[in-house]
Design a protein around this motif. Structure first.
Motif, mmCIF file in Angstrom:
data_model
loop_
_atom_site.group_PDB
_atom_site.id
_atom_site.type_symbol
_atom_site.label_atom_id
_atom_site.label_comp_id
_atom_site.label_asym_id
_atom_site.label_seq_id
_atom_site.Cartn_x
_atom_site.Cartn_y
_atom_site.Cartn_z
ATOM 1 N N PHE A 113 36.992 28.371 -35.125
ATOM 2 C CA PHE A 113 36.515 29.707 -35.403
ATOM 3 C C PHE A 113 36.481 29.993 -36.905
ATOM 4 O O PHE A 113 35.464 30.407 -37.451
ATOM 5 N N SER A 114 37.605 29.723 -37.597
ATOM 6 C CA SER A 114 37.645 30.063 -39.022
ATOM 7 C C SER A 114 36.740 29.151 -39.849
ATOM 8 O O SER A 114 36.170 29.584 -40.848
ATOM 9 N N LYS B 70 33.251 30.542 -39.325
ATOM 10 C CA LYS B 70 33.138 31.828 -40.026
ATOM 11 C C LYS B 70 32.871 31.639 -41.516
ATOM 12 O O LYS B 70 32.049 32.334 -42.107
ATOM 13 N N ARG B 71 33.596 30.707 -42.131
ATOM 14 C CA ARG B 71 33.404 30.466 -43.560
ATOM 15 C C ARG B 71 32.015 29.888 -43.812
ATOM 16 O O ARG B 71 31.320 30.278 -44.733
ATOM 17 N N LYS C 261 28.830 32.018 -44.104
ATOM 18 C CA LYS C 261 28.596 32.787 -45.329
ATOM 19 C C LYS C 261 27.530 32.114 -46.188
ATOM 20 O O LYS C 261 26.956 32.735 -47.067
#
Lengths: 206, 254
Positions: free
Chosen positions: A16-17, A20-21, A24
């Motif tokens: 997930f993280s 997410k990064r 961007k």
């Protein structure tokens, strides 16, 4: 067309993280655990937290071991292994008696500590990375930048030219590797503030 | 070079940020997501978020909130509060939490902790041990809603190390929110007995307290609540976090 980055989910650690990064930056990052997901990708991220042998078992159990090898070794898609994901690129590990992906002539060992109450294991925290060669992955990232580490095992690699970065805990250990299209980092770029974000952005630019 | 982590500990009451003194009188501080954004900007090493009323109210830390934190945080964060099931731990980790922090459940159900470590790996499990000294000065495990439990916190820490946890957070009841410096001796002596990383919490009032704790004990994590939340004698709310470059950390390993 924004490039497609497959973040492999084999049931260990959070993807997930990482996704997410990546989102961007100008890319289409997605979580996958299928051959189709790997085949469609321009680049691959192999994250992971946990046990070496269990990870190998999970990846094989999903039936994606061969397509992963094909994507990386034959189609030469750039791949970044993170933490356990980097360790899986070695031939073997002290953490379980199974063969790894063997993309590097390396094995994974537990930190050797003589006084176990002095140097605590796992190595958890921020540590600097000494860059051992020029790499686009570290483009615009200063020498000795700090990244976030959490691990009890580390890679031992035989070819010095494959070493991209080294860090020191108890002793110097290999914290980043690179050969051709294959990259691995022992630390977590997705949790390492600006330097980590830069590294992930660099991956999208490779 | 390796350095200890400087860790703000944020207390939650449901979706509100609060701060206690000796585990009592939670004072409203603000919005947790806003705090996470500020700690992003200040480049905090790591955050710990604990819902202090969850166990007592027989619920767990708010999942939606953790998900939102996972989307915001550029740094590792651990979460705790009423975690009693594997499913809950799995969800929290999948939302981007670096570690789950087990408190109450570690006291009554050590097997649960062992199972967590076996399933998700040591590095994803922390145990927070709160302790309070009795009238003879002996430290005892303290549970906010069970009060003092007749158990030696050092023994509990060793038991948790054996169960496979990757880190122990030691929190002093008597120091919480008082900003009178850490419980240096206890933290130092306990860390000496453990092979896994130890985080000290309770009492920090200035950066020198953190430097002192590190130079005396070599602790891997230096945690604080009030220090990073309040400013000035009047304890006005102002989230702050000195850059890691401002610290002088040194510790002689024996």
């Amino acid at each position: 067309m924004p490039q497609k980055i497959a973040v492999l989910d084999y049931g260990m650690g959070n993807h997930f993280s990482v996704v997410k990064r990546l989102l961007k930056f100008n890319c289409n990052a997605y979580i996958t655990n299928t051959n189709k997901g790997i085949n469609e990708a321009d680049k691959i991220i192999l994250p992971g937290v946990g046990h070496f042998a269990k990870a190998v078992e999970n990846i094989k159990g999903l039936g994606i071991w061969d397509s992963l090898n094909e994507a990386v070794l034959i189609k030469k898609k750039p791949i970044l292994g993170i933490c356990l994901g980097m360790q899986l690129m070695a031939k073997s590990s002290e953490e379980g008696n199974v063969e790894g992906l063997a993309w590097f002539d390396a094995n994974v060992i537990r930190f050797k500590v003589s006084d176990s109450t002095s140097f605590k294991i796992p190595h958890i925290g921020w540590n600097s990375v000494a860059q051992r060669k020029d790499s686009n992955l570290f483009s615009n990232i200063s020498e000795q930048s700090e990244f976030y580490f959490v691990h009890a095992y580390h890679m031992q690699i035989s070819k010095i030219q494959d070493i991209l970065g080294e860090s020191n805990y108890v002793y110097d250990f290999v914290s980043a590797v690179e050969r051709d299209n294959i990259f691995g980092v022992q630390f977590h770029p997705e949790k390492s503030h600006d330097s980590g974000n830069l590294l992930l952005q660099n991956l999208t630019k490779l | 070079m390796y350095r200890p982590r400087v860790i703000p500990v944020l207390l939650l009451d449901h979706d509100k940020l609060v701060k206690t003194v000796k585990f009592s009188n939670p004072k409203y501080i603000g919005d947790p997501i806003n705090a996470v954004r500020i700690f992003n900007d200040l480049k905090a090493d790591e955050l710990v978020l604990l819902d202090i009323s969850a166990s007592r109210q027989n619920r767990n830390i708010d999942l939606e909130l953790v998900k939102e934190i996972g989307e915001e945080a550029n740094m590792p964060f651990s979460v705790g509060g009423g975690i009693k099931t594997m499913e809950m731990a799995q969800k929290l980790l999948s939302y981007g939490a670096e570690r789950v922090v087990i408190g109450t459940e570690a006291i009554s159900n050590p097997d649960f902790v062992k199972k967590l470590c076996e399933t998700f790996g040591s590095s994803t499990v922390s145990v927070c041990i709160d302790y309070k000294k009795d009238f003879l000065g002996r430290p005892l495990v303290y549970s906010p809603h069970k009060k003092a439990v007749n158990q030696d916190p050092v023994k509990l820490a060793l038991l948790m190390e054996e169960a496979g946890v990757g880190e122990i957070i030691l929190q002093s009841f008597a120091k919480d929110g008082t900003m009178t410096g850490y419980d240096y001796e206890f933290l130092k002596n306990t860390a000496k007995k453990l092979k896994i990383p130890v985080v000290g919490l309770g009492g920090a009032s200035k950066k020198e307290d953190l430097e002192k704790l590190y130079s005396e004990s070599g602790l891997n994590g230096l945690a604080a609540g009030s220090l990073f939340i309040f400013k000035g004698q009047m304890k006005g709310v102002l989230i702050n976090y000195p850059s890691s470059k401002n610290y002088t950390f040194s510790y002689e390993r024996s």
